[in-house]
Design a protein around this motif. Sequence first.
Motif, PDB file in Angstrom:
ATOM      1  N   THR A  92     -23.661  73.924  41.207  1.00  0.00           N
ATOM      2  CA  THR A  92     -24.619  74.967  40.828  1.00  0.00           C
ATOM      3  C   THR A  92     -24.210  75.529  39.472  1.00  0.00           C
ATOM      4  O   THR A  92     -23.017  75.596  39.164  1.00  0.00           O
ATOM      5  CB  THR A  92     -24.639  76.133  41.854  1.00  0.00           C
ATOM      6  OG1 THR A  92     -24.570  75.630  43.171  1.00  0.00           O
ATOM      7  CG2 THR A  92     -25.900  76.975  41.712  1.00  0.00           C
ATOM      8  N   LYS A 116     -29.136  73.177  40.486  1.00  0.00           N
ATOM      9  CA  LYS A 116     -29.827  74.453  40.624  1.00  0.00           C
ATOM     10  C   LYS A 116     -29.201  75.501  39.697  1.00  0.00           C
ATOM     11  O   LYS A 116     -27.995  75.487  39.449  1.00  0.00           O
ATOM     12  CB  LYS A 116     -29.758  74.955  42.069  1.00  0.00           C
ATOM     13  CG  LYS A 116     -30.348  73.985  43.097  1.00  0.00           C
ATOM     14  CD  LYS A 116     -31.855  73.925  43.007  1.00  0.00           C
ATOM     15  CE  LYS A 116     -32.440  73.106  44.162  1.00  0.00           C
ATOM     16  NZ  LYS A 116     -33.898  72.997  44.079  1.00  0.00           N
ATOM     17  N   ALA A 280     -24.747  81.229  44.487  1.00  0.00           N
ATOM     18  CA  ALA A 280     -24.573  79.859  43.995  1.00  0.00           C
ATOM     19  C   ALA A 280     -24.052  78.957  45.103  1.00  0.00           C
ATOM     20  O   ALA A 280     -24.471  77.802  45.241  1.00  0.00           O
ATOM     21  CB  ALA A 280     -23.615  79.854  42.807  1.00  0.00           C
ATOM     22  N   ILE A 283     -26.818  78.310  47.663  1.00  0.00           N
ATOM     23  CA  ILE A 283     -27.736  77.296  47.134  1.00  0.00           C
ATOM     24  C   ILE A 283     -27.133  75.903  47.265  1.00  0.00           C
ATOM     25  O   ILE A 283     -27.805  74.946  47.655  1.00  0.00           O
ATOM     26  CB  ILE A 283     -28.070  77.611  45.659  1.00  0.00           C
ATOM     27  CG1 ILE A 283     -28.948  78.865  45.574  1.00  0.00           C
ATOM     28  CG2 ILE A 283     -28.778  76.430  44.994  1.00  0.00           C
ATOM     29  CD1 ILE A 283     -29.074  79.427  44.172  1.00  0.00           C
ATOM     30  N   ALA A 284     -25.831  75.791  46.963  1.00  0.00           N
ATOM     31  CA  ALA A 284     -25.144  74.495  47.057  1.00  0.00           C
ATOM     32  C   ALA A 284     -25.149  73.960  48.482  1.00  0.00           C
ATOM     33  O   ALA A 284     -25.161  72.745  48.702  1.00  0.00           O
ATOM     34  CB  ALA A 284     -23.714  74.631  46.548  1.00  0.00           C
TER      35      ALA A 284
END
Length: 302
Positions: A92, A116, A280, A283-284
């Motif tokens: 990320t 992302k 982050a 999201i990962a």
Amino acid sequence: MTKRTKLLSMALSTLLIMGTFAGCGTKKAAEGGKKIGMVVSTLNNPFFVSMKEGAEKKAKELGYEIVVLDSQNDAAKERSNVEDLVQQGIVTLIINPTDSDAVTNSIKVANDNKIKVITVDRKASGGEVTCHVASDNVKGGEMAAEFILEKLNGKGNLVELQGIPGASATRDRGKGFHNIVDKKAGVKVVSSQAADFDRQKGLNVTENIIQATPAFDAIFAHNDEMALGAAKAAKAANKKVIIVGFDGNADAKAAVASGELAATIAQKPDLMGSVAVENAIKIAKGETVAKEIPVELQLIKK
């Protein structure tokens, strides 16, 4: 040793070697899967140093590696930093833009590599951004204006020191400030100039304003560094003026306590960095996060 035995031995050795390399590759992939990239507009500013430290502390706490690179307020350097992190195999990207428009090219590098992106403090005008972490800069500008008008009993001449042109923080803080002052009949903004979030430029611009437009009562600076520069210029000119900064860094808090600054709108950059890393990692892992995540503000005054 028979020929057959030799062949079996060679085959076994080959398999062991391949397995060793495969193991190294798996380990490298696993390590890469826990690496976050962070690109900061500049580390020549205590605010962003604090943001970096908050991010590093949270990453360590959660068992992730974080690589932080400094763009030195240069959009070309910013893109180079992103390209470097992409090559390092980050999962990320957290980016604090040098400029909301120019950062689009850097974000697209990450987008093209299926990485992302989280923006922090300043927004991006383009590119695909999954999440934005920031204080409510418009609200902060309004808080500064309301404090100044209260101190001036609702009338007076004001000066605005803007940040980097094109940065979302510049636009939003200015917008909030003008949301309040532009509605007041007895209030006039006599000068509004950019000093690029820089202390020395804040000093120089304020010196020029004092010479060109001496009749003003207050200064709103879009960050503390410019406010501190303005305070030095005002002191040298023996001019009494209300000065309000934005960020709440240590130097500004000390200046408020000593009376050099009237107030600062305090952000929590370490918390911003921490929150950015938390999201982050989510999201990962494929989790859904909010499109915008606000971090609270506080008015610090004597």
